[in-house]
Design a protein around this motif. Structure first.
Motif, PDB file in Angstrom:
ATOM      1  N   ASP A 180     144.890 -62.173  28.762  1.00 57.29           N
ATOM      2  CA  ASP A 180     144.539 -60.757  28.784  1.00 57.29           C
ATOM      3  C   ASP A 180     145.114 -60.096  27.534  1.00 57.29           C
ATOM      4  OD1 ASP A 180     144.036 -58.114  29.312  1.00 57.29           O
ATOM      5  OD2 ASP A 180     145.078 -58.064  31.249  1.00 57.29           O
ATOM      6  N   ASN A 181     144.316 -60.024  26.482  1.00 54.86           N
ATOM      7  CA  ASN A 181     144.814 -59.473  25.223  1.00 54.86           C
ATOM      8  C   ASN A 181     145.116 -57.985  25.329  1.00 54.86           C
ATOM      9  OD1 ASN A 181     144.742 -61.681  23.090  1.00 54.86           O
ATOM     10  ND2 ASN A 181     142.719 -61.899  23.995  1.00 54.86           N
ATOM     11  N   TYR A 182     144.242 -57.244  25.987  1.00 56.41           N
ATOM     12  CA  TYR A 182     144.506 -55.822  26.194  1.00 56.41           C
ATOM     13  C   TYR A 182     145.773 -55.646  27.032  1.00 56.41           C
ATOM     14  CZ  TYR A 182     143.989 -51.018  27.832  1.00 56.41           C
ATOM     15  OH  TYR A 182     144.223 -49.698  28.141  1.00 56.41           O
ATOM     16  N   GLY A 183     145.895 -56.434  28.097  1.00 58.78           N
ATOM     17  CA  GLY A 183     147.073 -56.350  28.955  1.00 58.78           C
ATOM     18  C   GLY A 183     148.344 -56.746  28.230  1.00 58.78           C
ATOM     19  N   MET A 184     148.216 -57.647  27.277  1.00 56.30           N
ATOM     20  CA  MET A 184     149.362 -58.061  26.475  1.00 56.30           C
ATOM     21  C   MET A 184     149.922 -56.871  25.689  1.00 56.30           C
ATOM     22  SD  MET A 184     149.234 -61.212  23.796  1.00 56.30           S
ATOM     23  CE  MET A 184     150.687 -61.936  23.055  1.00 56.30           C
ATOM     24  N   GLY A 185     149.019 -56.152  25.013  1.00 54.70           N
ATOM     25  CA  GLY A 185     149.440 -54.970  24.284  1.00 54.70           C
ATOM     26  C   GLY A 185     149.939 -53.872  25.206  1.00 54.70           C
ATOM     27  N   LEU A 186     149.272 -53.716  26.341  1.00 52.01           N
ATOM     28  CA  LEU A 186     149.657 -52.692  27.309  1.00 52.01           C
ATOM     29  C   LEU A 186     151.080 -52.922  27.816  1.00 52.01           C
ATOM     30  CD1 LEU A 186     148.151 -50.263  28.787  1.00 52.01           C
ATOM     31  CD2 LEU A 186     147.920 -51.847  30.707  1.00 52.01           C
ATOM     32  N   ASN A 187     151.379 -54.162  28.187  1.00 57.33           N
ATOM     33  CA  ASN A 187     152.702 -54.469  28.730  1.00 57.33           C
ATOM     34  C   ASN A 187     153.797 -54.379  27.667  1.00 57.33           C
ATOM     35  OD1 ASN A 187     151.538 -54.793  31.202  1.00 57.33           O
ATOM     36  ND2 ASN A 187     151.631 -57.014  31.224  1.00 57.33           N
ATOM     37  N   ALA A 188     153.453 -54.766  26.434  1.00 59.50           N
ATOM     38  CA  ALA A 188     154.411 -54.615  25.336  1.00 59.50           C
ATOM     39  C   ALA A 188     154.727 -53.135  25.116  1.00 59.50           C
ATOM     40  CB  ALA A 188     153.861 -55.231  24.061  1.00 59.50           C
ATOM     41  N   LYS A 232     164.314 -58.940  21.854  1.00 63.03           N
ATOM     42  CA  LYS A 232     164.775 -58.724  23.223  1.00 63.03           C
ATOM     43  C   LYS A 232     163.776 -59.187  24.286  1.00 63.03           C
ATOM     44  CE  LYS A 232     168.497 -56.738  21.724  1.00 63.03           C
ATOM     45  NZ  LYS A 232     169.788 -57.482  21.776  1.00 63.03           N
ATOM     46  N   ALA A 233     162.510 -59.372  23.903  1.00 65.96           N
ATOM     47  CA  ALA A 233     161.496 -59.751  24.892  1.00 65.96           C
ATOM     48  C   ALA A 233     160.271 -60.315  24.180  1.00 65.96           C
ATOM     49  CB  ALA A 233     161.101 -58.546  25.742  1.00 65.96           C
ATOM     50  N   THR A 234     159.437 -61.019  24.934  1.00 62.45           N
ATOM     51  CA  THR A 234     158.132 -61.441  24.440  1.00 62.45           C
ATOM     52  C   THR A 234     157.136 -61.317  25.582  1.00 62.45           C
ATOM     53  OG1 THR A 234     156.929 -63.159  23.205  1.00 62.45           O
ATOM     54  CG2 THR A 234     158.377 -63.914  24.975  1.00 62.45           C
ATOM     55  N   VAL A 235     155.899 -61.018  25.235  1.00 60.12           N
ATOM     56  CA  VAL A 235     154.840 -60.838  26.232  1.00 60.12           C
ATOM     57  C   VAL A 235     153.961 -62.082  26.215  1.00 60.12           C
ATOM     58  CG1 VAL A 235     153.010 -59.315  27.054  1.00 60.12           C
ATOM     59  CG2 VAL A 235     154.888 -58.382  25.710  1.00 60.12           C
ATOM     60  N   LEU A 236     153.791 -62.710  27.363  1.00 62.56           N
ATOM     61  CA  LEU A 236     153.147 -64.014  27.422  1.00 62.56           C
ATOM     62  C   LEU A 236     151.643 -63.982  27.168  1.00 62.56           C
ATOM     63  CD1 LEU A 236     154.862 -65.815  30.441  1.00 62.56           C
ATOM     64  CD2 LEU A 236     155.539 -65.759  28.041  1.00 62.56           C
ATOM     65  N   TYR A 237     151.194 -65.006  26.468  1.00 66.25           N
ATOM     66  CA  TYR A 237     149.784 -65.385  26.399  1.00 66.25           C
ATOM     67  C   TYR A 237     149.806 -66.891  26.670  1.00 66.25           C
ATOM     68  CZ  TYR A 237     144.902 -64.891  25.072  1.00 66.25           C
ATOM     69  OH  TYR A 237     143.523 -64.839  25.095  1.00 66.25           O
ATOM     70  N   PRO A 238     149.901 -67.271  27.950  1.00 63.91           N
ATOM     71  CA  PRO A 238     150.355 -68.618  28.323  1.00 63.91           C
ATOM     72  C   PRO A 238     149.390 -69.752  27.988  1.00 63.91           C
ATOM     73  CG  PRO A 238     149.679 -67.372  30.262  1.00 63.91           C
ATOM     74  CD  PRO A 238     149.623 -66.424  29.113  1.00 63.91           C
ATOM     75  N   THR A 267     141.484 -64.276  34.854  1.00 64.90           N
ATOM     76  CA  THR A 267     142.232 -63.633  33.775  1.00 64.90           C
ATOM     77  C   THR A 267     143.720 -63.755  34.071  1.00 64.90           C
ATOM     78  OG1 THR A 267     140.444 -62.032  33.424  1.00 64.90           O
ATOM     79  CG2 THR A 267     142.597 -61.501  32.478  1.00 64.90           C
ATOM     80  N   LEU A 268     144.450 -64.367  33.172  1.00 64.61           N
ATOM     81  CA  LEU A 268     145.876 -64.579  33.382  1.00 64.61           C
ATOM     82  C   LEU A 268     146.677 -63.320  33.066  1.00 64.61           C
ATOM     83  CD1 LEU A 268     146.212 -68.125  31.805  1.00 64.61           C
ATOM     84  CD2 LEU A 268     145.692 -67.510  34.157  1.00 64.61           C
ATOM     85  N   TYR A 269     147.805 -63.186  33.721  1.00 62.47           N
ATOM     86  CA  TYR A 269     148.634 -62.002  33.544  1.00 62.47           C
ATOM     87  C   TYR A 269     149.595 -62.187  32.367  1.00 62.47           C
ATOM     88  CZ  TYR A 269     151.826 -58.159  34.586  1.00 62.47           C
ATOM     89  OH  TYR A 269     152.580 -57.013  34.511  1.00 62.47           O
ATOM     90  N   SER A 270     149.767 -61.137  31.592  1.00 64.13           N
ATOM     91  CA  SER A 270     150.676 -61.171  30.438  1.00 64.13           C
ATOM     92  C   SER A 270     152.049 -60.660  30.857  1.00 64.13           C
ATOM     93  CB  SER A 270     150.117 -60.321  29.296  1.00 64.13           C
ATOM     94  OG  SER A 270     148.926 -60.877  28.797  1.00 64.13           O
ATOM     95  N   ALA A 271     152.845 -61.543  31.415  1.00 60.60           N
ATOM     96  CA  ALA A 271     154.176 -61.158  31.889  1.00 60.60           C
ATOM     97  C   ALA A 271     155.111 -60.885  30.713  1.00 60.60           C
ATOM     98  CB  ALA A 271     154.755 -62.263  32.765  1.00 60.60           C
ATOM     99  N   VAL A 272     156.035 -59.961  30.918  1.00 64.15           N
ATOM    100  CA  VAL A 272     157.075 -59.686  29.930  1.00 64.15           C
ATOM    101  C   VAL A 272     158.292 -60.550  30.265  1.00 64.15           C
ATOM    102  CG1 VAL A 272     158.641 -57.961  28.960  1.00 64.15           C
ATOM    103  CG2 VAL A 272     156.294 -57.319  29.561  1.00 64.15           C
ATOM    104  N   VAL A 273     158.749 -61.302  29.290  1.00 65.92           N
ATOM    105  CA  VAL A 273     159.928 -62.162  29.470  1.00 65.92           C
ATOM    106  C   VAL A 273     161.079 -61.584  28.659  1.00 65.92           C
ATOM    107  CG1 VAL A 273     160.884 -64.467  29.158  1.00 65.92           C
ATOM    108  CG2 VAL A 273     158.489 -64.201  29.822  1.00 65.92           C
TER     109      VAL A 273
END
Length: 347
Positions: free
Chosen positions: A157-165, A288-294, A327-333
């Protein structure tokens, strides 16, 4: 019935068969046996050996850490199953060459194809050709331009990746007056880069105290990350957060940050590289964090292909078939959960 006809019928005629069965059930006046009133349980793919399935896998050249992890995930997942044979191509970034590789897999009459196209739009005809030959396609990540070119799409989820970041940075800076952020994007000619930026910008709209003051596009490489980050640091003497789209180019970005002696902002990465996880775990720098694109999506694609080849559904769902899209979830790690995600990190 010839194999081609029957398999193509399964791909393109399932809706008609289901509708017919539904109409028959609804219009029949015959009393039904009580046992027929009970809902049927869908056959579910599990670890137990079943029908042998040959899966063809065609992806682009693994010239990037994430793409290399895609291939590794596909291979390791296939080895888990004694009933799966994986036929994987060498990989190419040239659409014409990859189409030739897919043609070869079609001619081998593999049971299912998993395709991560070098260019989704340019390679749509390859997916259509496979589907018309009765070979179902799992379209991985870069999507074909026609839904008729694949049976199931699975990707990030590229949009979700940016959103969560954006939300992560926003929450960290929500109490800071006149906060400033900068963005180190990926290749601007890719739609995925534009989607990541849009998600990020949309998230920041929730934080009126934060302003994005600079954006620079890199090229998903260590060298480009270092060069473009050095330029950002020189142009922006004061900012509070950086979002970097890609952990591979982030290696170069961190080198530039270290060389500049800067530690006055927080950094959020993207994708989920092992090196990023190590920095986050140590918590001794700006990252401090990275947003997943697994890249584990490739392993899941093998699971879906196996289930499809065995005419089964997937665990946890009641349907008889696999879904048409996942669609996979872009979790924040960050440091609170990095231990959980470390095994998925790619090199």
């Amino acid at each position: 019935m010839p194999e081609f006809t029957s398999r193509r019928g399964l791909l393109f005629g399932a809706a008609a068969v289901s509708t017919g069965a539904f109409l028959t059930a609804c219009t029949s006046n015959e009393p039904s046996d009580k046992s027929e009133d009970k809902p049927s349980e869908a056959p579910v793919a599990d670890d137990k050996p079943g029908k042998q399935v040959t899966i063809g896998f065609a992806g682009p050249q693994a010239d990037h850490g994430w793409l290399n992890a895609i291939n590794d995930n596909a291979r390791s997942r296939a080895k888990k199953y004694s009933d799966v044979t994986l036929d994987i191509t060498e990989g190419s970034n040239d659409a014409a060459a990859q189409i030739g590789q897919i043609d070869s897999l079609i001619n081998k009459k593999v049971d299912v194809l998993v395709i991560l196209p070098a260019d989704g739009k340019a390679m749509t005809q390859a997916g259509l050709k496979a589907m018309r030959a009765g070979i179902p396609v799992i379209n991985l990540d870069r999507i074909f331009s026609s839904p008729q070119a694949y049976r199931c799409w699975i990707g990030g989820d590229n949009y979700g990746m940016g959103l969560n970041a954006g939300h992560y940075i926003g929450e960290k800076l929500k109490d800071k007056k006149d906060a400033k952020v900068v963005e180190l994007a990926g290749l601007d000619n890719l739609e995925l880069t534009q989607q990541r930026t849009k998600g990020f910008d949309d998230a920041l709209k929730n934080y009126p105290n934060i302003k994005k003051v600079a954006r620079q596009a890199a090229e998903f490489t260590v060298e480009s990350g270092q060069a473009k980050m050095a330029g950002l640091l020189q142009a922006q003497k004061n900012f509070d957060a950086l979002w970097n789209h890609d952990d591979d180019q982030g290696v170069g970005a961190l080198q530039a940050i270290q060389q500049a002696g800067r530690d006055d902002f927080l950094m959020v990465g993207g994708a989920g590289a092992a090196s990023a996880f190590e920095h986050i775990e140590k918590d001794d720098g700006v990252l401090k964090a990275t947003v997943l694109y697994p890249p584990t999506m490739a392993a899941s694609a093998i699971d879906l292909a196996r289930a499809l080849g065995q005419a089964k559904g997937i665990g946890g769902m009641a349907e008889f078939e696999i879904p048409s899209s996942v669609t996979l979830y872009s979790a924040v790690v960050d440091k609170t959960n990095v231990a959980q995600y470390k095994p998925t990190g790619f090199k």
